[in-house]
Design a protein around this motif. Sequence first.
Motif, PDB file in Angstrom:
ATOM      1  N   ASN A  49       1.394 -21.190   8.235  1.00  0.00           N
ATOM      2  CA  ASN A  49       1.299 -21.233   9.883  1.00  0.00           C
ATOM      3  C   ASN A  49       0.728 -20.002  10.720  1.00  0.00           C
ATOM      4  OD1 ASN A  49       2.048 -22.094  12.457  1.00  0.00           O
ATOM      5  ND2 ASN A  49       3.906 -21.136  12.472  1.00  0.00           N
ATOM      6  N   HIS A  78       3.538 -25.911  10.728  1.00  0.00           N
ATOM      7  CA  HIS A  78       4.137 -25.324  11.918  1.00  0.00           C
ATOM      8  C   HIS A  78       5.724 -25.178  11.840  1.00  0.00           C
ATOM      9  CE1 HIS A  78       4.607 -24.959  16.190  1.00  0.00           C
ATOM     10  NE2 HIS A  78       5.676 -25.759  16.240  1.00  0.00           N
ATOM     11  N   TYR A  79       6.487 -26.077  11.296  1.00  0.00           N
ATOM     12  CA  TYR A  79       8.044 -25.943  11.365  1.00  0.00           C
ATOM     13  C   TYR A  79       8.384 -25.431   9.990  1.00  0.00           C
ATOM     14  CZ  TYR A  79       8.202 -29.025  15.414  1.00  0.00           C
ATOM     15  OH  TYR A  79       7.894 -29.577  16.534  1.00  0.00           O
ATOM     16  N   LYS A  80       7.866 -25.418   8.870  1.00  0.00           N
ATOM     17  CA  LYS A  80       8.200 -24.884   7.835  1.00  0.00           C
ATOM     18  C   LYS A  80       7.584 -23.508   7.511  1.00  0.00           C
ATOM     19  CE  LYS A  80      11.150 -28.073   6.388  1.00  0.00           C
ATOM     20  NZ  LYS A  80      12.640 -27.747   6.076  1.00  0.00           N
TER      21      LYS A  80
END
Length: 95
Positions: A31, A63-65
């Motif tokens: 990311n 994005h989230y991890k």
Amino acid sequence: MNWDTDIFHKEDFEVELLEETTDLRNLVVYNDDVNTFDHVIDTLIKVCGHTAEQAEQCTLLIHYKGKCTVKVGSYEELSGMCTALHDKDLSADIE
């Protein structure tokens, strides 16, 4: 002679040999705060041969991890893809 036992041992040997000669690596994208979702999705489709759905799922995981394995293969298979991802300003590495 027990044929079932002989076949079982031959299959074990073939699996062990395959595991020893195949050094699989992960192509990981990280990311960042720079690239848009659309840019990452488009790049994964073009560089890694992902479907739109695969690219979208990987982008969400990135994005989230914070990172996602986008491809698995030998170092030789992945090095060109890694360079192409860098050329598109994505943070990627082969692990």
